[in-house]
Design a protein around this motif. Sequence first.
Motif, PDB file in Angstrom:
ATOM      1  N   GLU A 182      -5.100  43.268-160.751  1.00  0.00           N
ATOM      2  CA  GLU A 182      -4.739  42.560-159.523  1.00  0.00           C
ATOM      3  C   GLU A 182      -4.294  43.531-158.437  1.00  0.00           C
ATOM      4  N   SER A 183      -3.707  44.638-158.833  1.00  0.00           N
ATOM      5  CA  SER A 183      -3.177  45.602-157.866  1.00  0.00           C
ATOM      6  C   SER A 183      -4.217  46.641-157.413  1.00  0.00           C
ATOM      7  N   THR A 184      -5.435  46.592-157.956  1.00  0.00           N
ATOM      8  CA  THR A 184      -6.471  47.547-157.570  1.00  0.00           C
ATOM      9  C   THR A 184      -6.830  47.351-156.103  1.00  0.00           C
ATOM     10  N   VAL A 185      -6.700  48.426-155.322  1.00  0.00           N
ATOM     11  CA  VAL A 185      -7.059  48.378-153.903  1.00  0.00           C
ATOM     12  C   VAL A 185      -8.571  48.582-153.811  1.00  0.00           C
ATOM     13  N   ILE A 186      -9.231  47.580-153.268  1.00  0.00           N
ATOM     14  CA  ILE A 186     -10.692  47.541-153.309  1.00  0.00           C
ATOM     15  C   ILE A 186     -11.341  48.696-152.549  1.00  0.00           C
ATOM     16  N   THR A 197     -10.142  51.672-151.565  1.00  0.00           N
ATOM     17  CA  THR A 197      -9.775  53.062-151.840  1.00  0.00           C
ATOM     18  C   THR A 197      -9.830  53.428-153.318  1.00  0.00           C
ATOM     19  N   GLU A 198      -9.678  52.463-154.202  1.00  0.00           N
ATOM     20  CA  GLU A 198      -9.658  52.759-155.630  1.00  0.00           C
ATOM     21  C   GLU A 198     -10.968  52.409-156.325  1.00  0.00           C
ATOM     22  N   THR A 199     -11.957  51.991-155.558  1.00  0.00           N
ATOM     23  CA  THR A 199     -13.259  51.650-156.131  1.00  0.00           C
ATOM     24  C   THR A 199     -14.360  52.308-155.295  1.00  0.00           C
ATOM     25  N   GLN A 238      -9.637  36.831-141.915  1.00  0.00           N
ATOM     26  CA  GLN A 238      -8.729  37.120-143.018  1.00  0.00           C
ATOM     27  C   GLN A 238      -9.248  38.241-143.916  1.00  0.00           C
ATOM     28  N   TRP A 239     -10.534  38.532-143.846  1.00  0.00           N
ATOM     29  CA  TRP A 239     -11.114  39.539-144.736  1.00  0.00           C
ATOM     30  C   TRP A 239     -10.387  40.874-144.641  1.00  0.00           C
ATOM     31  N   ALA A 240     -10.005  41.293-143.441  1.00  0.00           N
ATOM     32  CA  ALA A 240      -9.342  42.585-143.262  1.00  0.00           C
ATOM     33  C   ALA A 240      -7.978  42.621-143.947  1.00  0.00           C
ATOM     34  N   LYS A 241      -7.407  41.460-144.193  1.00  0.00           N
ATOM     35  CA  LYS A 241      -6.093  41.385-144.839  1.00  0.00           C
ATOM     36  C   LYS A 241      -6.192  41.411-146.364  1.00  0.00           C
ATOM     37  N   LEU A 242      -7.407  41.333-146.882  1.00  0.00           N
ATOM     38  CA  LEU A 242      -7.614  41.338-148.323  1.00  0.00           C
ATOM     39  C   LEU A 242      -7.826  42.774-148.785  1.00  0.00           C
ATOM     40  N   SER A 243      -6.813  43.353-149.395  1.00  0.00           N
ATOM     41  CA  SER A 243      -6.973  44.741-149.810  1.00  0.00           C
ATOM     42  C   SER A 243      -7.033  44.914-151.326  1.00  0.00           C
ATOM     43  N   THR A 244      -6.406  44.032-152.070  1.00  0.00           N
ATOM     44  CA  THR A 244      -6.410  44.165-153.531  1.00  0.00           C
ATOM     45  C   THR A 244      -7.188  43.027-154.178  1.00  0.00           C
ATOM     46  N   VAL A 245      -7.504  43.202-155.439  1.00  0.00           N
ATOM     47  CA  VAL A 245      -8.164  42.146-156.205  1.00  0.00           C
ATOM     48  C   VAL A 245      -7.284  40.900-156.213  1.00  0.00           C
ATOM     49  N   GLY A 246      -5.983  41.083-156.330  1.00  0.00           N
ATOM     50  CA  GLY A 246      -5.050  39.952-156.309  1.00  0.00           C
ATOM     51  C   GLY A 246      -5.073  39.215-154.979  1.00  0.00           C
ATOM     52  N   ASP A 247      -5.209  39.948-153.872  1.00  0.00           N
ATOM     53  CA  ASP A 247      -5.315  39.308-152.550  1.00  0.00           C
ATOM     54  C   ASP A 247      -6.549  38.416-152.477  1.00  0.00           C
ATOM     55  N   VAL A 248      -7.646  38.900-153.013  1.00  0.00           N
ATOM     56  CA  VAL A 248      -8.888  38.115-153.015  1.00  0.00           C
ATOM     57  C   VAL A 248      -8.689  36.859-153.876  1.00  0.00           C
ATOM     58  N   ALA A 249      -8.073  37.022-155.033  1.00  0.00           N
ATOM     59  CA  ALA A 249      -7.807  35.868-155.905  1.00  0.00           C
ATOM     60  C   ALA A 249      -6.926  34.847-155.187  1.00  0.00           C
ATOM     61  N   ASP A 250      -5.885  35.314-154.513  1.00  0.00           N
ATOM     62  CA  ASP A 250      -4.999  34.406-153.780  1.00  0.00           C
ATOM     63  C   ASP A 250      -5.760  33.623-152.713  1.00  0.00           C
ATOM     64  N   ALA A 251      -6.635  34.306-151.974  1.00  0.00           N
ATOM     65  CA  ALA A 251      -7.407  33.655-150.912  1.00  0.00           C
ATOM     66  C   ALA A 251      -8.333  32.588-151.489  1.00  0.00           C
ATOM     67  N   ILE A 252      -8.913  32.857-152.644  1.00  0.00           N
ATOM     68  CA  ILE A 252      -9.801  31.886-153.282  1.00  0.00           C
ATOM     69  C   ILE A 252      -8.999  30.703-153.812  1.00  0.00           C
ATOM     70  N   ILE A 253      -7.930  30.987-154.538  1.00  0.00           N
ATOM     71  CA  ILE A 253      -7.117  29.931-155.140  1.00  0.00           C
ATOM     72  C   ILE A 253      -6.562  29.001-154.066  1.00  0.00           C
ATOM     73  N   LYS A 254      -6.158  29.562-152.944  1.00  0.00           N
ATOM     74  CA  LYS A 254      -5.616  28.767-151.831  1.00  0.00           C
ATOM     75  C   LYS A 254      -6.632  27.747-151.335  1.00  0.00           C
ATOM     76  N   ARG A 255      -7.913  28.045-151.467  1.00  0.00           N
ATOM     77  CA  ARG A 255      -8.962  27.194-150.918  1.00  0.00           C
ATOM     78  C   ARG A 255      -9.666  26.320-151.952  1.00  0.00           C
ATOM     79  N   LEU A 256      -9.330  26.498-153.222  1.00  0.00           N
ATOM     80  CA  LEU A 256      -9.943  25.663-154.257  1.00  0.00           C
ATOM     81  C   LEU A 256      -9.457  24.226-154.115  1.00  0.00           C
ATOM     82  N   PRO A 257     -10.336  23.266-154.389  1.00  0.00           N
ATOM     83  CA  PRO A 257      -9.891  21.875-154.347  1.00  0.00           C
ATOM     84  C   PRO A 257      -8.798  21.642-155.382  1.00  0.00           C
TER      85      PRO A 257
END
Length: 83
Positions: free
Chosen positions: A28-32, A34-36, A62-81
């Motif tokens: 979750e903490s992997t910075v997309i 810089t670390e990949t 919002q894409w620019a604010k997504l830096s880690t895998v966890g950030d991406v997960a949070d953005a998806i979960i927030k929008r799931l029905p």
Amino acid sequence: MTRQEVLENIRTVVYNCYPDMEGQKLEESTVINTETAIDSMGFILIICKLEALFNVKIPERQWAKLSTVGDVADAIIKRLPKE
């Protein structure tokens, strides 16, 4: 869908788009960016594939604010029905 399931799906999409990364640990903490080996165009590809997979739309601003895998997960979960 649980957070763990979302994270596993994110990892699967990343590994499908970047087969050379298979086996690299994506926490979750992997910075997309810089670390990949994922550049900005690759990140857009991944986000688009995730949006299609989860049937959600993450606003481009919002894409620019997504830096880690966890950030991406949070953005998806927030929008799931809500179940």
